[in-house]
Design an enzyme around this catalytic site. Sequence first.
Site, PDB file in Angstrom:
ATOM      1  CG  HIS A 122      -2.921   0.765   5.769  1.00 52.89           C
ATOM      2  ND1 HIS A 122      -4.196   0.873   6.391  1.00 52.89           N
ATOM      3  CD2 HIS A 122      -2.491   1.875   5.507  1.00 52.89           C
ATOM      4  CE1 HIS A 122      -4.557   2.211   6.607  1.00 52.89           C
ATOM      5  NE2 HIS A 122      -3.548   2.912   6.048  1.00 52.89           N
ATOM      6  CG  ASP A 199      -4.598  -2.955   0.630  1.00 49.92           C
ATOM      7  OD1 ASP A 199      -5.107  -2.294  -0.243  1.00 49.92           O
ATOM      8  OD2 ASP A 199      -4.287  -2.529   1.698  1.00 49.92           O
ATOM      9  CD  GLN A 202      -0.498   3.864  -1.162  1.00 48.55           C
ATOM     10  OE1 GLN A 202      -0.114   4.196  -2.228  1.00 48.55           O
ATOM     11  NE2 GLN A 202      -0.774   4.233   0.032  1.00 48.55           N
ATOM     12  CE  LYS A 225      -4.720   5.310   0.242  1.00 44.28           C
ATOM     13  NZ  LYS A 225      -3.983   6.214   0.979  1.00 44.28           N
ATOM     14  CB  CYS A 363      -1.936   3.570   8.643  1.00 41.32           C
ATOM     15  SG  CYS A 363      -2.659   4.982   9.182  1.00 41.32           S
TER      16      CYS A 363
HETATM   17  N1  C6P Z   1      -2.791   4.771   3.042  1.00 44.28           N
HETATM   18  C1  C6P Z   1      -1.040   6.489   3.627  1.00 44.28           C
HETATM   19  O1  C6P Z   1      -0.970   7.667   3.860  1.00 44.28           O
HETATM   20  P1  C6P Z   1      -8.499   4.346   2.891  1.00 44.28           P
HETATM   21  O2  C6P Z   1      -8.138   4.938   4.043  1.00 44.28           O
HETATM   22  O3  C6P Z   1      -9.521   3.169   3.328  1.00 44.28           O
HETATM   23  O4  C6P Z   1      -8.512   5.001   1.775  1.00 44.28           O
HETATM   24  O5  C6P Z   1      -7.220   3.281   2.542  1.00 44.28           O
HETATM   25  C2  C6P Z   1      -6.389   2.470   3.570  1.00 44.28           C
HETATM   26  C3  C6P Z   1      -5.404   1.875   2.979  1.00 44.28           C
HETATM   27  C4  C6P Z   1      -5.186   0.396   2.822  1.00 44.28           C
HETATM   28  N2  C6P Z   1      -4.300  -0.301   2.197  1.00 44.28           N
HETATM   29  C5  C6P Z   1      -3.127   0.601   1.891  1.00 44.28           C
HETATM   30  C6  C6P Z   1      -1.954  -0.203   1.407  1.00 44.28           C
HETATM   31  C7  C6P Z   1      -3.115   1.980   2.170  1.00 44.28           C
HETATM   32  O6  C6P Z   1      -2.033   2.754   1.923  1.00 44.28           O
HETATM   33  C8  C6P Z   1      -4.025   2.776   2.711  1.00 44.28           C
HETATM   34  C9  C6P Z   1      -4.233   4.228   3.067  1.00 44.28           C
HETATM   35  C10 C6P Z   1      -2.595   6.037   3.220  1.00 44.28           C
HETATM   36  O7  C6P Z   1      -0.254   5.493   3.366  1.00 44.28           O
HETATM   37  C11 C6P Z   1      -3.486   6.614   4.572  1.00 44.28           C
HETATM   38  S1  C6P Z   1      -3.182   6.022   5.871  1.00 44.28           S
END
Ligand code: C6P
Length: 406
Positions: A122, A199, A202, A225, A363
């Site tokens: 991401h 990370d 997910q 999430k 993203c």
């Molecule tokens: N992915 C998706 O629709 P934040 O925005 O900080 O809560 O998470 C960022 C982030 C970091 N790593 C991974 C693997 C992610 O999937 C995400 C967020 C969302 O896939 C929003 S772009």
Amino acid sequence: MRDVSAWREQFPILKRKVHGKPLVYLDNAATTQKPQSVLQVERHYYEHLNANIHRGVHALSQEATDAFEGARDKVRQFLNAKHTEEIIFTRGATEAINLVAQSWGRSEVRAGDEILVSEMEHHANIVPWQMLCEATGATLKVIPIDERGGLVPGAVESLMGERTRLVAITQVSNALGTVNPLGDIIRLARAAGALVLVDGAQAVAHMPVDVTALDCDFYVFSGHKLYGPTGIGVLYGKRALLNKMPPWQGGGDMIAEVTFRKTTYNQLPYKFEAGTPHIAGAIGLGAAVDFVRSVGLEKIAEHEDHLLQQATRLAAQMEGMRLVGTMPGKASILSFVLEGVHPHDIGTILDSEGVAIRTGHHCAMPVMDHYCLPATARASFAMYNTTDEVEVLFEALHRVKEMFLI
Ligand code: C6P
């Protein structure tokens, strides 16, 4: 299915209609819906405890502090971290990665050093490292992916070297659903003397995570999430590492003593939590952790896998549909394209049927580049989704095909 009906009952939003149709919410990788217990705990906080924390001698402040610190310990147990002070509250996964890049990175990384990321990251796990490399003269190296969306076998070994300082890798890809072999990667990193940041954005809602067993150095995730509130997330870091790292933001709560001559810093975890934090959010995240643990992540994973298998079977029967990301053992994500239809049109037509999915680059633009695609459509499953909803998704996709005469 009996379990799923009971789980669904906990989520008030699932009762609403969209465009006159029952909501089928399949955008869980973007954010999950919130159960009653999380909503109640946040409301209770503002109705009964609201006060600033770590500051007041009055009852409200002490009760709010206890609730906030209690949530920190719930997160510690959830991740099986050894020490509560290894849990730093942040705004989310993005901020947690930036914290490590700014604090650890700026103090430890030198020109010529290397940071390893994968092609499936991401943007939140790419851009902070690019910024660090720009500032320090370090180099960003990329572990390539293959056609199924897995790391190219042998690539981690061949890219890891004596200049590798950190491997920043996702546990589960948000664009592909791939689950990465963290055990192997962490072993290789250890042998090369490199640190590992995982990370987990997910992963945490879909599989049990044990940072002590994994032996990663940093682990990040976002509350929203994991059925928790937005604006709250977590950085786990090994205590010895966090202790050595300088603060990255200055302000209230992160100090021990301030004079104009010199400021000394607070101990962990407060050193990294400048300013008034998202108190209600942290408490809400604690409730989300309780909720997920009461259901059991093994049970959730089994149910979601059942939905993913059903969706994968139906996808194979649909002419013109191509899955993007086909690694075995994927987690909860069905990314796809439909020949002759732009993903945004798929998303818009599905929305008119009450079905919420995400379309776009998610993203993860380098993943789109890899497959030479501008975008994909992505259905992502959570504990409250049902086999009937998967059927509705595919009926709606058949309608898309009819409308585009394909
Ligand atoms: N992915 C998706 O629709 P934040 O925005 O900080 O809560 O998470 C960022 C982030 C970091 N790593 C991974 C693997 C992610 O999937 C995400 C967020 C969302 O896939 C929003 S772009």
